[in-house]
Design a protein around this motif. Sequence first.
Motif, PDB file in Angstrom:
ATOM      1  N   UNK A  54       0.838  -1.212   0.000  1.00 40.50           N
ATOM      2  CA  UNK A  54       0.000   0.000   0.000  1.00 40.50           C
ATOM      3  C   UNK A  54       0.870   1.258   0.000  1.00 40.50           C
ATOM      4  N   UNK A  55       1.807   1.312  -0.923  1.00 43.86           N
ATOM      5  CA  UNK A  55       2.733   2.445  -0.992  1.00 43.86           C
ATOM      6  C   UNK A  55       2.006   3.784  -1.174  1.00 43.86           C
ATOM      7  N   UNK A  56       0.994   3.906  -2.070  1.00 40.44           N
ATOM      8  CA  UNK A  56       0.302   5.194  -2.216  1.00 40.44           C
ATOM      9  C   UNK A  56      -0.337   5.691  -0.921  1.00 40.44           C
ATOM     10  N   UNK A  57      -0.845   4.783  -0.093  1.00 35.45           N
ATOM     11  CA  UNK A  57      -1.452   5.195   1.181  1.00 35.45           C
ATOM     12  C   UNK A  57      -0.408   5.802   2.111  1.00 35.45           C
ATOM     13  N   UNK A  58       0.798   5.246   2.105  1.00 35.77           N
ATOM     14  CA  UNK A  58       1.875   5.801   2.927  1.00 35.77           C
ATOM     15  C   UNK A  58       2.208   7.214   2.478  1.00 35.77           C
ATOM     16  N   UNK A  59       2.265   7.423   1.152  1.00 33.70           N
ATOM     17  CA  UNK A  59       2.558   8.759   0.639  1.00 33.70           C
ATOM     18  C   UNK A  59       1.409   9.725   0.912  1.00 33.70           C
ATOM     19  N   UNK A  60       0.177   9.239   0.831  1.00 34.56           N
ATOM     20  CA  UNK A  60      -0.969  10.104   1.095  1.00 34.56           C
ATOM     21  C   UNK A  60      -0.985  10.556   2.557  1.00 34.56           C
ATOM     22  N   UNK A  61      -0.722   9.629   3.475  1.00 31.79           N
ATOM     23  CA  UNK A  61      -0.676   9.977   4.899  1.00 31.79           C
ATOM     24  C   UNK A  61       0.429  10.990   5.176  1.00 31.79           C
ATOM     25  N   UNK A  62       1.597  10.756   4.580  1.00 34.85           N
ATOM     26  CA  UNK A  62       2.712  11.682   4.771  1.00 34.85           C
ATOM     27  C   UNK A  62       2.398  13.044   4.164  1.00 34.85           C
ATOM     28  N   UNK A  63       1.708  13.065   3.009  1.00 32.99           N
ATOM     29  CA  UNK A  63       1.385  14.324   2.343  1.00 32.99           C
ATOM     30  C   UNK A  63       0.471  15.193   3.200  1.00 32.99           C
ATOM     31  N   UNK A 175       5.122   6.329 -16.356  1.00 35.24           N
ATOM     32  CA  UNK A 175       3.708   6.213 -15.990  1.00 35.24           C
ATOM     33  C   UNK A 175       2.870   5.809 -17.202  1.00 35.24           C
ATOM     34  N   UNK A 176       3.162   6.397 -18.355  1.00 36.81           N
ATOM     35  CA  UNK A 176       2.425   6.080 -19.579  1.00 36.81           C
ATOM     36  C   UNK A 176       2.644   4.619 -19.981  1.00 36.81           C
ATOM     37  N   UNK A 177       3.903   4.173 -20.000  1.00 33.72           N
ATOM     38  CA  UNK A 177       4.209   2.793 -20.404  1.00 33.72           C
ATOM     39  C   UNK A 177       3.596   1.786 -19.433  1.00 33.72           C
ATOM     40  N   UNK A 248       5.367  18.063  -5.333  1.00 31.22           N
ATOM     41  CA  UNK A 248       6.104  16.844  -4.992  1.00 31.22           C
ATOM     42  C   UNK A 248       5.165  15.719  -4.588  1.00 31.22           C
ATOM     43  N   UNK A 249       4.149  16.048  -3.769  1.00 22.54           N
ATOM     44  CA  UNK A 249       3.187  15.041  -3.342  1.00 22.54           C
ATOM     45  C   UNK A 249       2.423  14.451  -4.508  1.00 22.54           C
ATOM     46  N   UNK A 250       2.039  15.297  -5.471  1.00 22.42           N
ATOM     47  CA  UNK A 250       1.308  14.822  -6.650  1.00 22.42           C
ATOM     48  C   UNK A 250       2.166  13.857  -7.472  1.00 22.42           C
ATOM     49  N   UNK A 251       3.434  14.208  -7.651  1.00 23.89           N
ATOM     50  CA  UNK A 251       4.346  13.338  -8.407  1.00 23.89           C
ATOM     51  C   UNK A 251       4.504  11.993  -7.698  1.00 23.89           C
ATOM     52  N   UNK A 252       4.710  12.025  -6.395  1.00 22.71           N
ATOM     53  CA  UNK A 252       4.871  10.788  -5.625  1.00 22.71           C
ATOM     54  C   UNK A 252       3.632   9.912  -5.705  1.00 22.71           C
ATOM     55  N   UNK A 253       2.448  10.530  -5.539  1.00 24.63           N
ATOM     56  CA  UNK A 253       1.204   9.754  -5.512  1.00 24.63           C
ATOM     57  C   UNK A 253       0.920   9.069  -6.847  1.00 24.63           C
ATOM     58  N   UNK A 254       1.069   9.806  -7.938  1.00 23.59           N
ATOM     59  CA  UNK A 254       0.807   9.228  -9.258  1.00 23.59           C
ATOM     60  C   UNK A 254       1.774   8.079  -9.545  1.00 23.59           C
ATOM     61  N   UNK A 255       3.064   8.326  -9.306  1.00 20.63           N
ATOM     62  CA  UNK A 255       4.071   7.293  -9.576  1.00 20.63           C
ATOM     63  C   UNK A 255       3.871   6.085  -8.671  1.00 20.63           C
TER      64      UNK A 255
END
Length: 454
Positions: A54-63, A175-177, A248-255
Motif C-alpha cells: 500500500x505504498x500510495x497510502x503511505x505517501x498520502x498519509x505523509x502528504x 507512468x504512460x508505459x 512533490x506530493x502529486x508526483x509521488x502519488x501518481x508514480x
Amino acid sequence: MTATSTSGLGTNTKDGGLARNLGLVALVGLGLGYMTPTVIFDTFGTVSETTAGAVPSAYLAALVVMALTALSYGKLVMAFPSAGSAYTYVRETMHPNLGFMVGWSSLLDYLLLPMVNALIIKLYVEQMLPQVPSWLVVLVYAVCTTTLVAITMRGTSRVNLVLLVTAVVVMAAFVVIASYQLLQGEGAGTLVSGRAFAGPETTLPLVLTGATVVCFSFIGFDAVTMYAEEAKSPKIMPRAIMLTVLLGGAIFLVAAYVTQLRFPDNTPFGEFTDDPLPQIARIVGGPAFQAVLVGAAFMATVASGLASHASVSRMLLVMGRNGALPGKALRWVNPRTHTPVVNIIIVGAVCLLAVDLSLELVSAFINFGALVAFTFVNASVIAHFAIRRRELRTPREWIVNAVVPGIATLLTALLWTQLHSDALIAGGIWAAIGLTYLIVYTRGFRRPMASLEE
C-alpha cells in the motif's frame, strides 16, 4: 532578538553575505530537486514490504502531515525571514537552548541527506556497472557536487532545475508505459483499483510505519526556508514552500499508484528490494528504458545532492553565526562567490561515509531529525502567534494559529510512535551529544546561548 534583526543577518553581499537572486521557480526547483522525485522507485520495495502493498497510502498519509506542516513553515518564514529553518524558528519563538537542540537534531537529517544521494548513486552504479569500485563512485560524486555548490548558488539552482525537469519527463514516460501494460493485463490488470491503497494484509499501523519511511522523500519543502536570505523577495517564500509540497506530493502519488498496481508484490525484484529502480525500469521497458530511467534517476539524485548540499551549508552558517556552533570558519561567506565554502567542504566530507552505509538505515536516521523539526515548527506557530502575540481574536485566527498547527503537531507525534527502533537509538545518541555540548557551552545553563549580534 527580534524578527527584524534576524532578517538582516548576513544579507550584505558587499561584506561577503548571501546574495538575493533566487525567484519562485528557482526556489520551487531547489525544493523539488531536494525531494528527488525518482526516490519513490528507490524506496518502493522497502515501503511496499512495510505496508503490505500500500505504498500510495503511505505517501498520502505523509502528504497530509507535510501540507499542514508547510503552512506552519510559511507563517514562520514571513515572521523570521532568515536562513536556519527550524533552528531559527524555535530559537526565536521558544528559547535559544531549545532552538539549539532542535537545530542539532535537524542537523542529523540535513547532514545525512547529501550523503544519501551519494549512496543511491553508488547503488545504481553497482547494479549497472559492477566493475567500477564503489569508493571511487562516492569520491567523484562528492568532489563534483562540492565544487559546483561552492562556486555559485545561481549556477547550482540552474543545473538543479535542468536535471529535475529531465527526471520528471522520464517519470511521466514511465507512468504512460506502465499504464498501457496494466490495461494489457500486466500486474493488477487494471488502471483503476483501490488495491493500490490497501492490500489484503494492510493495516493502519503498517501505513503509518510506511509514512515514517517516506517522510524523508518530502524533506525539501522545509529546506526551501534555508534560502530565505537568497530569495528575491521574502513574500514568495510561503508560496514556494506550499508549491513544493503539493507538486512533490502529486508526483509521488501518481508514480506510487501506477507502480503499486504494476508490481503488487516485490517478487520480480529478487535480491534488489532495497533499491529496485533499475529492476522496475528493466521489467517495464527493457534494457533501453532501464538505461533511460536510471539515467534520469541519476540526474534527479544529483539535483537533490546539489540542493541538499547547499541548504545544510546554510544551516551550519546560521548556527555558526549565532554562536551555537564554535569556530569563525562556519560563519565565513566567500566574498567572491557569496557561498559558505568551509561549510560546503564539511558536507562534502560527510558524503564520503556513503561508501559503507545502507539506504534503509540512513533513511531511518534522517526521519528522526526531520520529525523533530516538523513537530517543533508546528509548536512554534502556537507559541509565537497564539501565546506570545495572542492572535486569537477571531475564528480564523484560532484556526490558523492554534487548531491547524495543533493538529499538525499531533499528527507528527503520531508518526513518532512508528519510527524504527534504530532511528530512535541513533537519534537519542545524537541528541545526547548535543545536550552535553549545550551544558558545557552554557556552563550548566547559567550562560545563555546568545547570538553573536546580541
